[in-house]
Motif scaffolding. Structure first.
Motif, PDB file in Angstrom:
ATOM      1  N   LEU A 177      36.235  27.249   8.932  1.00 14.47           N
ATOM      2  CA  LEU A 177      36.572  26.890  10.304  1.00 14.47           C
ATOM      3  C   LEU A 177      35.367  26.265  10.990  1.00 14.47           C
ATOM      4  O   LEU A 177      34.271  26.817  10.970  1.00 14.47           O
ATOM      5  N   GLY A 178      35.595  25.112  11.597  1.00 15.95           N
ATOM      6  CA  GLY A 178      34.575  24.476  12.417  1.00 15.95           C
ATOM      7  C   GLY A 178      35.189  24.103  13.759  1.00 15.95           C
ATOM      8  O   GLY A 178      36.322  23.629  13.803  1.00 15.95           O
ATOM      9  N   VAL A 179      34.455  24.337  14.836  1.00 19.62           N
ATOM     10  CA  VAL A 179      34.934  23.989  16.171  1.00 19.62           C
ATOM     11  C   VAL A 179      33.839  23.197  16.861  1.00 19.62           C
ATOM     12  O   VAL A 179      32.728  23.706  17.076  1.00 19.62           O
ATOM     13  N   LEU A 180      34.136  21.953  17.180  1.00 18.56           N
ATOM     14  CA  LEU A 180      33.162  21.040  17.773  1.00 18.56           C
ATOM     15  C   LEU A 180      33.602  20.694  19.186  1.00 18.56           C
ATOM     16  O   LEU A 180      34.655  20.075  19.383  1.00 18.56           O
ATOM     17  N   THR A 181      32.830  21.111  20.177  1.00 16.69           N
ATOM     18  CA  THR A 181      33.191  20.848  21.566  1.00 16.69           C
ATOM     19  C   THR A 181      32.088  20.070  22.277  1.00 16.69           C
ATOM     20  O   THR A 181      30.929  20.075  21.853  1.00 16.69           O
ATOM     21  N   GLY A 182      32.483  19.429  23.362  1.00 20.19           N
ATOM     22  CA  GLY A 182      31.518  18.681  24.163  1.00 20.19           C
ATOM     23  C   GLY A 182      32.244  17.726  25.079  1.00 20.19           C
ATOM     24  O   GLY A 182      33.401  17.376  24.850  1.00 20.19           O
ATOM     25  N   PRO A 183      31.582  17.269  26.136  1.00 24.55           N
ATOM     26  CA  PRO A 183      32.208  16.351  27.088  1.00 24.55           C
ATOM     27  C   PRO A 183      32.369  14.962  26.490  1.00 24.55           C
ATOM     28  O   PRO A 183      31.813  14.667  25.417  1.00 24.55           O
ATOM     29  N   PRO A 184      33.120  14.077  27.158  1.00 23.71           N
ATOM     30  CA  PRO A 184      33.261  12.702  26.662  1.00 23.71           C
ATOM     31  C   PRO A 184      31.894  12.042  26.504  1.00 23.71           C
ATOM     32  O   PRO A 184      31.004  12.217  27.345  1.00 23.71           O
ATOM     33  N   GLY A 185      31.730  11.320  25.411  1.00 22.28           N
ATOM     34  CA  GLY A 185      30.478  10.600  25.187  1.00 22.28           C
ATOM     35  C   GLY A 185      29.344  11.441  24.643  1.00 22.28           C
ATOM     36  O   GLY A 185      28.206  10.983  24.577  1.00 22.28           O
ATOM     37  N   SER A 186      29.644  12.676  24.216  1.00 20.08           N
ATOM     38  CA  SER A 186      28.579  13.539  23.691  1.00 20.08           C
ATOM     39  C   SER A 186      28.366  13.332  22.194  1.00 20.08           C
ATOM     40  O   SER A 186      27.526  14.004  21.591  1.00 20.08           O
ATOM     41  N   GLY A 187      29.112  12.422  21.598  1.00 20.39           N
ATOM     42  CA  GLY A 187      28.907  12.105  20.185  1.00 20.39           C
ATOM     43  C   GLY A 187      29.750  12.913  19.234  1.00 20.39           C
ATOM     44  O   GLY A 187      29.407  13.066  18.052  1.00 20.39           O
ATOM     45  N   GLY A 310      37.147  18.774  20.427  1.00 18.04           N
ATOM     46  CA  GLY A 310      37.681  18.567  21.765  1.00 18.04           C
ATOM     47  C   GLY A 310      36.699  18.953  22.848  1.00 18.04           C
ATOM     48  O   GLY A 310      35.543  19.299  22.581  1.00 18.04           O
ATOM     49  N   ASP A 311      37.195  18.894  24.070  1.00 21.31           N
ATOM     50  CA  ASP A 311      36.399  19.212  25.253  1.00 21.31           C
ATOM     51  C   ASP A 311      36.960  20.480  25.867  1.00 21.31           C
ATOM     52  O   ASP A 311      38.027  20.469  26.484  1.00 21.31           O
ATOM     53  N   ALA A 312      36.251  21.586  25.702  1.00 19.42           N
ATOM     54  CA  ALA A 312      36.751  22.872  26.190  1.00 19.42           C
ATOM     55  C   ALA A 312      36.760  22.950  27.714  1.00 19.42           C
ATOM     56  O   ALA A 312      37.375  23.854  28.282  1.00 19.42           O
ATOM     57  N   GLY A 313      36.111  22.001  28.385  1.00 14.37           N
ATOM     58  CA  GLY A 313      36.106  21.993  29.840  1.00 14.37           C
ATOM     59  C   GLY A 313      37.346  21.387  30.445  1.00 14.37           C
ATOM     60  O   GLY A 313      37.575  21.495  31.657  1.00 14.37           O
ATOM     61  N   VAL A 338      31.523  27.862  16.366  1.00 17.34           N
ATOM     62  CA  VAL A 338      31.620  26.904  17.467  1.00 17.34           C
ATOM     63  C   VAL A 338      30.296  26.176  17.669  1.00 17.34           C
ATOM     64  O   VAL A 338      29.242  26.805  17.836  1.00 17.34           O
ATOM     65  N   ALA A 339      30.352  24.852  17.647  1.00 15.87           N
ATOM     66  CA  ALA A 339      29.183  24.014  17.912  1.00 15.87           C
ATOM     67  C   ALA A 339      29.447  23.230  19.194  1.00 15.87           C
ATOM     68  O   ALA A 339      30.462  22.540  19.300  1.00 15.87           O
ATOM     69  N   GLU A 340      28.550  23.330  20.156  1.00 13.03           N
ATOM     70  CA  GLU A 340      28.747  22.656  21.434  1.00 13.03           C
ATOM     71  C   GLU A 340      27.707  21.559  21.620  1.00 13.03           C
ATOM     72  O   GLU A 340      26.506  21.799  21.537  1.00 13.03           O
ATOM     73  N   LEU A 341      28.196  20.347  21.864  1.00 10.53           N
ATOM     74  CA  LEU A 341      27.318  19.231  22.209  1.00 10.53           C
ATOM     75  C   LEU A 341      27.266  19.121  23.729  1.00 10.53           C
ATOM     76  O   LEU A 341      28.306  19.153  24.388  1.00 10.53           O
ATOM     77  N   THR A 342      26.093  19.002  24.280  1.00  6.87           N
ATOM     78  CA  THR A 342      25.963  19.017  25.739  1.00  6.87           C
ATOM     79  C   THR A 342      25.470  17.702  26.324  1.00  6.87           C
ATOM     80  O   THR A 342      25.724  17.402  27.487  1.00  6.87           O
ATOM     81  N   GLU A 343      24.771  16.920  25.523  1.00  9.08           N
ATOM     82  CA  GLU A 343      24.210  15.663  26.038  1.00  9.08           C
ATOM     83  C   GLU A 343      25.247  14.548  25.931  1.00  9.08           C
ATOM     84  O   GLU A 343      25.759  14.267  24.846  1.00  9.08           O
ATOM     85  N   THR A 344      25.577  13.915  27.046  1.00 13.09           N
ATOM     86  CA  THR A 344      26.583  12.857  27.024  1.00 13.09           C
ATOM     87  C   THR A 344      25.927  11.483  27.074  1.00 13.09           C
ATOM     88  O   THR A 344      24.938  11.268  27.783  1.00 13.09           O
ATOM     89  N   HIS A 345      26.474  10.560  26.288  1.00 16.57           N
ATOM     90  CA  HIS A 345      25.967   9.186  26.239  1.00 16.57           C
ATOM     91  C   HIS A 345      26.992   8.197  26.785  1.00 16.57           C
ATOM     92  O   HIS A 345      26.740   6.999  26.805  1.00 16.57           O
ATOM     93  N   PHE A 356      28.595  13.218  38.704  1.00 19.04           N
ATOM     94  CA  PHE A 356      29.684  13.928  39.375  1.00 19.04           C
ATOM     95  C   PHE A 356      30.484  14.772  38.383  1.00 19.04           C
ATOM     96  O   PHE A 356      30.833  15.922  38.667  1.00 19.04           O
ATOM     97  N   SER A 357      30.792  14.232  37.215  1.00 21.27           N
ATOM     98  CA  SER A 357      31.556  14.995  36.230  1.00 21.27           C
ATOM     99  C   SER A 357      30.781  16.228  35.775  1.00 21.27           C
ATOM    100  O   SER A 357      31.364  17.290  35.562  1.00 21.27           O
ATOM    101  N   THR A 358      29.459  16.098  35.645  1.00 17.86           N
ATOM    102  CA  THR A 358      28.637  17.256  35.280  1.00 17.86           C
ATOM    103  C   THR A 358      28.667  18.310  36.385  1.00 17.86           C
ATOM    104  O   THR A 358      28.772  19.511  36.117  1.00 17.86           O
ATOM    105  N   ALA A 359      28.587  17.860  37.631  1.00 16.38           N
ATOM    106  CA  ALA A 359      28.630  18.791  38.762  1.00 16.38           C
ATOM    107  C   ALA A 359      29.964  19.531  38.803  1.00 16.38           C
ATOM    108  O   ALA A 359      30.017  20.732  39.072  1.00 16.38           O
TER     109      ALA A 359
END
Length: 594
Positions: A177-187, A310-313, A338-345, A356-359
């Motif tokens: 099982l692998g779970v990859l989460t992060g906001p749009p543009g986080s790679g 996906g994006d858990a947010g 669960v692996a979370e990517l936090t830096e968005t590009h 604004f989206s981060t806020a």
């Protein structure tokens, strides 16, 4: 008194709940019939059963009697304020704990064949209780199976992965099982490409499936993965370069198509006929409902790996469940997967949309207020400001009328000329997103406003018309269409047809679309998995129960270049203070050591 007469009495006594819209007549009818079979005549017990039957339609997998009144009011708000007022006046039981105590002694829950299951504070329809238990057990089983796999540093170098992305590849390859989460543009997609390349390097004969809940999301997944192919193909290492040609043959599909959805609602693949893949990757996993995810786990080959992306947010699935959010918020046995990517590009770091989206995601009111102040008195805006990113705030429909008119006319022109590719591209350039379906803030009103603008330009919008954006609202495997797929009415010679897809383009006769809706505007829930150049977000009023952080975050992150917020500053701040609460026991089950 005969069975029919007793049912009639119960219908009459509980009819005020139907009239007010708290429960539907079909749900009440099913509840009364099941109660009669079980020998239950209590109105409070039957009412709880009706709410449990209705819960999955509102996204909940169970009922919590402590919150059922608030959840019912929130659902009513999608309709009208008068419906909210009527529901508030109903004779709600005073004490939820006493209500549940009565239900606990009811034949509706006492046997293994009873329609309801009470587990802690939650009341389930037995079917959804079983879905949840199977999913929890399946996830734990996958998470406990360690794999002796190595990730290729060379692949990571070729794809230019960050340290966070490299770590994510290792986490997602360590167990089944692998779970990859992060906001749009986080790679996330670049990381997925590395996962696939590593899989092929470990075993060149591995069979890999890529899927997403909707056709639109699957098409976007295909486009995104393609961007990594040229990088892999240019690698000096022949083994890495060889993975590019294999990845190029992968064609992401909808999850329903992957499972072999049948017209009867079942699936071709399951435990007795597992999927023929060694690695299954599902993108936009926040959109997966609990029953559909249960079907995925059931169909997974006994030795296969599963990666959820996906994006858990974001908002949870339109249907029942909050699978990705429940998994991503879990510690312990499953949490280590669960692996979370936090830096968005996706957005420049100094862009207003990015900030604004981060806020919104973090609920940072001070940062959001500062941005609202900034855009309230903006300097002259040109296309170079913030690398073309623009966040703006307006209070009236008239302030965006010109944008709506121009987009719709461009869409009509391209569709009427039979330029299908351009019409589909235009379709993604602009969209109005609403929290409500009805009322002054709802989809119905904004669709109507858009069609009024077209009528004022001489475009007839009664019946089918060129440039009409259409969303499928019910799965239809025979037409290769699934709930959430969006198309546009175009000229095909001298006929009008509905064009769907981009890489998987197909034209459908309008008469074949039994369940559909016009979507100049659409709900924010339905927009998940989509992107648009310019998004207009119609904010719910500040007192709305629908105003949540997840709702606003999902809406804002649908935009590629421009976001227009329509509403009040107070409404934005109200949403930042509230988080969506889906009733689900999955997170607790994943924490359990049993």
């Amino acid at each position: 008194m005969t069975g029919f007469e007793s049912q009639r009495v119960l219908f009459d006594r509980l009819d005020p709940w139907v009239v007010a819209g708290a429960i539907s007549q079909p749900d009440l009818a099913v509840a009364i019939s099941l109660a009669e079979i079980c020998g239950e005549q209590g109105e409070a017990e039957i009412l709880a059963l009706a709410f449990a039957i209705a819960a999955p339609q509102s996204g909940h997998t169970a009922v919590d009697l402590q919150y059922i009144r608030e959840h019912t009011l929130a659902r009513a708000e999608l309709g009208s304020q008068s419906a909210v007022d009527d529901i508030e006046k109903l004779p709600w039981p005073d004490h939820a704990d006493k209500w549940q105590e009565r239900l606990s002694a009811s034949p509706l829950v006492r046997s293994t064949q009873s329609p309801l299951v009470i587990d802690g504070d939650l009341i389930y329809l037995r079917r959804f209780f079983q879905h949840e238990c199977r999913v929890a057990d399946g996830l734990k089983s996958l998470a406990h199976t360690q794999l002796a796999r190595t990730s290729s540093a060379e692949v990571s170098d070729v794809l230019g992965l960050t340290l966070g992305q490299r770590r994510a590849v290792e986490i997602c390859a360590a167990t089944r099982l692998g779970v990859l989460t992060g906001p749009p543009g986080s790679g996330k997609t670049r990381t997925v490409a590395a996962l696939v390349a590593d899989e092929l390097i470990n075993s060149s004969t591995s069979r890999i499936a890529l899927a997403a809940p909707t056709g639109k999301a699957a098409a976007r997944m295909s486009e995104s993965v393609t961007e990594s192919i040229s990088m892999l193909a240019a690698a000096d290492d022949a083994t890495i370069a060889a993975t590019a040609s294999v990845i190029q043959t992968l064609s992401p599909s909808t999850v329903h198509r992957l499972l072999g959805a049948r017209a009867d609602g079942g699936f071709r693949y399951g435990a007795q006929n597992p999927l023929p893949y060694d690695l299954v990757i599902v993108d936009e996993a926040s959109m997966l409902s609990l029953p559909l995810f249960d079907a995925v786990l059931d169909a997974l080959h006994p030795s296969a790996r599963l990666v959820l992306v996906g994006d858990a947010g974001q908002l949870a699935s339109v249907d029942a469940g909050s699978v990705l959010g429940d998994i991503a918020g879990t510690e312990g046995d499953v949490g280590h997967c669960v692996a979370e990517l936090t830096e968005t590009h996706r957005f420049p770091t100094d862009s207003v949309i990015g900030r604004f989206s981060t806020a919104v995601l973090t609920g940072d009111e001070q940062a959001a207020i500062a941005l609202l102040d900034e855009i309230s008195n903006p300097p002259v805006v040109d296309d170079t400001q913030h690398d073309g990113m623009l966040l703006e705030f307006v209070e009236q429909y008239a302030d965006i009328e010109a944008s709506m008119r121009q987009h719709s006319l461009n869409l009509v022109t391209k569709a009427r000329d039979g330029d299908v590719a351009s019409a589909l591209q235009q379709l993604d350039e602009f969209r109005v997103l609403c929290a409500h379906r009805h009322g002054p803030f709802g989809v119905d009103r904004w669709n109507s406003l858009n069609e009024q603008l077209l009528e004022s330009e001489g475009v007839r919008t009664r019946g089918w018309y060129y440039g009409q954006p259409v969303m499928v609202t019910k799965n239809d495997p025979t037409q290769r269409l699934f709930n959430g797929d969006v198309g546009v009415a175009v000229a095909d010679g001298d006929r009008l047809r509905i064009a769907f897809g981009s890489s998987d383009l197909h034209l459908v006769e309008p008469t074949a679309l039994a369940d559909h809706a016009t979507v100049h505007a659409m709900t924010i829930h339905k927009s998940q998995g989509s992107e648009f150049d310019h998004v207009v977000v119609v904010l719910p009023p500040e007192h709305s129960r629908l105003a949540t952080r997840e709702l606003l975050y999902t809406a804002v992150t649908r935009a590629r270049r421009r976001v227009t917020l329509v509403g009040s500053r107070v409404a934005v701040l109200a949403a930042l203070k509230t988080s969506e609460r889906r009733v689900s026991g999955l997170r607790g089950r994943l924490r359990s050591q049993q």
